[in-house]
Design a protein around this motif. Structure first.
Motif, PDB file in Angstrom:
ATOM      1  N   THR A  72       1.130  -1.099   0.011  1.00  0.00           N
ATOM      2  CA  THR A  72      -0.256  -0.132   0.511  1.00  0.00           C
ATOM      3  C   THR A  72       1.239   1.610   0.123  1.00  0.00           C
ATOM      4  O   THR A  72       0.473   2.099  -0.660  1.00  0.00           O
ATOM      5  CB  THR A  72      -0.575  -0.036   1.280  1.00  0.00           C
ATOM      6  N   ASN A 119       0.885 -18.837   0.416  1.00  0.00           N
ATOM      7  CA  ASN A 119      -0.416 -18.966   0.706  1.00  0.00           C
ATOM      8  C   ASN A 119      -1.465 -17.845   1.747  1.00  0.00           C
ATOM      9  O   ASN A 119      -2.412 -18.501   1.913  1.00  0.00           O
ATOM     10  CB  ASN A 119      -0.925 -20.315   1.596  1.00  0.00           C
ATOM     11  N   THR A 123      -4.984  -9.303   1.147  1.00  0.00           N
ATOM     12  CA  THR A 123      -5.556  -8.131   1.981  1.00  0.00           C
ATOM     13  C   THR A 123      -5.931  -8.778   3.768  1.00  0.00           C
ATOM     14  O   THR A 123      -6.266 -10.277   3.198  1.00  0.00           O
ATOM     15  CB  THR A 123      -7.341  -7.693   1.281  1.00  0.00           C
TER      16      THR A 123
ATOM     17  N   ALA B 100      -5.449 -22.995   2.369  1.00  0.00           N
ATOM     18  CA  ALA B 100      -5.103 -22.480   0.790  1.00  0.00           C
ATOM     19  C   ALA B 100      -6.549 -23.094   0.611  1.00  0.00           C
ATOM     20  O   ALA B 100      -6.514 -22.483  -0.457  1.00  0.00           O
ATOM     21  CB  ALA B 100      -4.011 -24.043   0.836  1.00  0.00           C
ATOM     22  N   ARG B 106     -13.725 -18.888  -1.562  1.00  0.00           N
ATOM     23  CA  ARG B 106     -14.070 -18.404   0.073  1.00  0.00           C
ATOM     24  C   ARG B 106     -14.765 -16.877  -0.881  1.00  0.00           C
ATOM     25  O   ARG B 106     -15.596 -17.345  -0.156  1.00  0.00           O
ATOM     26  CB  ARG B 106     -12.647 -18.154   0.787  1.00  0.00           C
ATOM     27  N   THR B 199      -6.335   2.785   0.760  1.00  0.00           N
ATOM     28  CA  THR B 199      -6.333   1.962   0.523  1.00  0.00           C
ATOM     29  C   THR B 199      -6.307   1.315  -0.978  1.00  0.00           C
ATOM     30  O   THR B 199      -7.372   1.682  -1.666  1.00  0.00           O
ATOM     31  CB  THR B 199      -6.862   0.428   1.304  1.00  0.00           C
ATOM     32  N   GLU B 200      -4.514   1.252  -1.808  1.00  0.00           N
ATOM     33  CA  GLU B 200      -5.650   0.868  -2.768  1.00  0.00           C
ATOM     34  C   GLU B 200      -6.172  -0.031  -3.636  1.00  0.00           C
ATOM     35  O   GLU B 200      -6.127  -1.146  -3.178  1.00  0.00           O
ATOM     36  CB  GLU B 200      -3.764   0.502  -3.032  1.00  0.00           C
ATOM     37  N   ILE B 237     -14.441  -7.847   0.631  1.00  0.00           N
ATOM     38  CA  ILE B 237     -13.044  -6.711  -0.080  1.00  0.00           C
ATOM     39  C   ILE B 237     -12.129  -7.703   0.382  1.00  0.00           C
ATOM     40  O   ILE B 237     -11.121  -8.414  -0.424  1.00  0.00           O
ATOM     41  CB  ILE B 237     -13.213  -5.933   0.475  1.00  0.00           C
ATOM     42  N   LYS B 238     -11.732  -8.582   1.223  1.00  0.00           N
ATOM     43  CA  LYS B 238     -10.563  -9.707   1.650  1.00  0.00           C
ATOM     44  C   LYS B 238     -10.388 -10.996   0.340  1.00  0.00           C
ATOM     45  O   LYS B 238      -9.473 -11.442   0.076  1.00  0.00           O
ATOM     46  CB  LYS B 238     -10.930 -10.276   3.008  1.00  0.00           C
ATOM     47  N   ARG B 241     -10.356  -8.218  -3.370  1.00  0.00           N
ATOM     48  CA  ARG B 241      -9.171  -7.499  -3.667  1.00  0.00           C
ATOM     49  C   ARG B 241      -8.365  -7.926  -4.455  1.00  0.00           C
ATOM     50  O   ARG B 241      -7.770  -9.001  -3.802  1.00  0.00           O
ATOM     51  CB  ARG B 241      -8.959  -6.351  -2.702  1.00  0.00           C
ATOM     52  N   ASN B 243      -7.696  -9.844  -5.474  1.00  0.00           N
ATOM     53  CA  ASN B 243      -7.418 -11.391  -6.432  1.00  0.00           C
ATOM     54  C   ASN B 243      -8.090 -10.928  -7.266  1.00  0.00           C
ATOM     55  O   ASN B 243      -7.859 -11.968  -8.620  1.00  0.00           O
ATOM     56  CB  ASN B 243      -7.771 -12.491  -5.074  1.00  0.00           C
TER      57      ASN B 243
END
Lengths: 222, 274
Positions: A72, A119, A123, B100, B106, B199-200, B237-238, B241, B243
């Motif tokens: 960031t 892994n 974020t 993993a 997710r 946060t970028e 977001i987790k 973002r 990914n």
């Protein structure tokens, strides 16, 4: 003892038991050996398989926090530098700006690769700077140490002439000071060789750049 | 367990042999262990000689105990080691599997998320950048053809609607775009802005005509929620973002369009004059 008190009925049962007693330990021995082998192999395999997974930095480790937060932090340096590369006046400023932009963008790639290899998600689940002692307290308006506000970034984008150089130099000097502060924090706690290597390079680079930026700042003023 | 049964019959003759009245004592001694063996393992084994010994007043108990220990010791050990090994492997494998879990899995686990990469991959395809206004199948759009210029997504909080044609390009670079209905209460808007600022690969703007209060977009993913406190926002977001980036984690979010307005523009038009 057995012979004396044994009746006919029991002699019929006794041999059967004796046979079983004689055979069992041997069968048990082979079985035990097989079990020991299999369990041993499984444990060895599991150990070899799991050790790197369990010893790599975890989701809330300082290494992961550093990789995410420095990404960031670097992203904003890239933004400032590319803006200066495009619109600054002094050739020296444009030169160091493109150097910083490409260098830090490359480091972002390295840090993002760590997270993939560990892994972990790019974020985190915890707020920024949680990995650093007193890190949360050093945040202001959601910004890490040395980062410019969105207003400052807007001013830089809209500035013209030598004002671009002056604003960029002032912002980037603060940015590097904050960056070095964060690098020092991770170097203090990590023993991951790759993290140590990259963080040390960052620190050395930013300290040299800081000297050059201060020189350029004197030129831009005078 | 089959090995435990030999211990029973083996014990019986020993008890009986020391008894003085084999013929009379036999059936009684034979019956009791059979009943007790069914009831318990170690307790049943220990209890066996006692009725016989009590009735006949003999103490051949010691050899019984020895033969019993010989077979149970290793078995218990192997069972313990086996259970331990399976436990270690199981727990370790589970932890690794959980950690993993790819981000796609997710993301798909988020209640109410729409995965257009699976559902409508055609809508995400494009051959090259196109300039000018473009039509999108979904509102707000989640991918597909877009302009040359992307919208700045360096944690930018826009206070007015922005052009889809630029925002979709930001999604392609891995940004999460939060949109909200213009009538969303200010405290909710602030809450959302707190997830974006600094946060970028994040940007946020009001959006006209949303069917829910808040809609989150990543390339090929969308989640609509009713308020800013919804925990699924953070999960979205987790998981997505960076990914969800089509161009990897280093695609730029700066040097793009910083102006608001739903009409797409050429980047040159907002560049500072040199």
């Amino acid at each position: 003892m057995n012979a004396t008190g044994t009746t006919d009925r029991e002699t019929a049962t006794a041999p059967e038991v004796d046979q079983g007693e004689a055979r069992l330990p041997r069968r048990f021995g082979v079985l035990a050996l097989a079990v020991i082998l299999v369990v041993g192999l499984l444990l060895g395999y599991a150990g070899g398989f799991l050790t790197p997974q369990l010893t790599r930095p975890g989701d809330s480790s300082p290494e992961a926090g550093f990789a995410r937060d420095m990404t960031t932090h670097h992203s904003q340096a890239v933004e400032m530098s590319l803006t200066a590369y495009r619109s600054a006046t002094l050739p020296g400023v444009r030169q160091i700006a493109v150097d910083i932009a490409t260098g830090q963008q490359g480091e972002i790639g390295a840090m993002q690769t760590w997270l993939r290899e560990w892994n972990l998600s790019p974020t985190g689940s915890e707020p920024p700077m949680s990995w650093m002692p007193d890190g949360r307290a050093s945040m202001r308006d959601g910004l890490m140490p040395g980062m410019a506000t969105s207003d400052q970034m807007k001013q830089l984008r809209e500035a013209q002439g030598i004002a671009v150089d002056q604003q960029f130099l002032s912002l980037m000097i603060d940015h590097h000071l904050g960056g070095i502060h964060m690098v020092d924090a991770v170097l203090k706690v990590t023993d991951d060789p790759e993290v140590v290597r990259v963080a040390s390079t960052m620190k050395a680079t930013q300290q040299n750049e800081l000297n050059s930026l201060l020189d350029l700042q004197r030129q831009a003023k005078g | 367990m089959s090995i435990s049964t030999p211990g029973g019959p083996e014990r019986r003759p020993t008890v009986v042999s020391t008894g003085k009245k084999p013929a009379a004592g036999r059936p009684a001694a034979g019956d009791k262990p059979a009943a007790k063996a069914g009831a318990g393992k170690a307790g049943g084994g220990k209890g066996t000689p006692r009725p016989g010994a009590g009735g006949k007043g003999r103490k051949p108990v010691t050899p019984v105990k020895v033969s019993q220990g010989r077979s149970w010791g290793p078995i218990a050990l192997f069972v313990a080691v086996g259970v331990l090994a399976v436990g270690i492997i199981g727990v370790g494998a589970w932890a690794v599997y959980q950690g993993a879990q790819p981000w796609q899995k997710r993301a798909d686990a988020i209640n109410g998320i729409v995965n257009y990469r699976d559902k409508d991959p055609e809508s995400l395809k494009y051959e090259k950048h196109q300039s000018g206004p473009l039509k999108y199948k979904y509102s707000p759009p989640v991918g597909g053809v877009h302009n040359d210029a992307w919208q700045n997504c360096m944690g930018d909080v826009y206070d007015a609607p922005i052009a889809n044609e630029h925002a979709v390009h930001s999604l392609e670079h891995g940004a999460v775009w939060i949109t909200y209905r213009p009538d969303l209460p200010q405290d909710q808007v602030e809450k959302l802005a707190g997830k974006v600022r600094g946060t970028e690969k994040m940007l946020m703007s009001p959006y006209e005509g949303l069917d829910k209060a808040i809609s989150l977009q990543a390339w090929g993913y969308q989640l609509k929620v009713d308020n800013a406190d919804d925990e699924r926002i953070d999960e979205f977001i987790k998981d997505l973002r960076v990914n969800a980036s089509v161009e990897g984690p280093t695609a730029l979010c700066n040097q793009g369009v910083t102006a608001t307005g739903t009409t797409p523009r050429d980047l040159g038009a907002q560049m500072p004059t040199q």
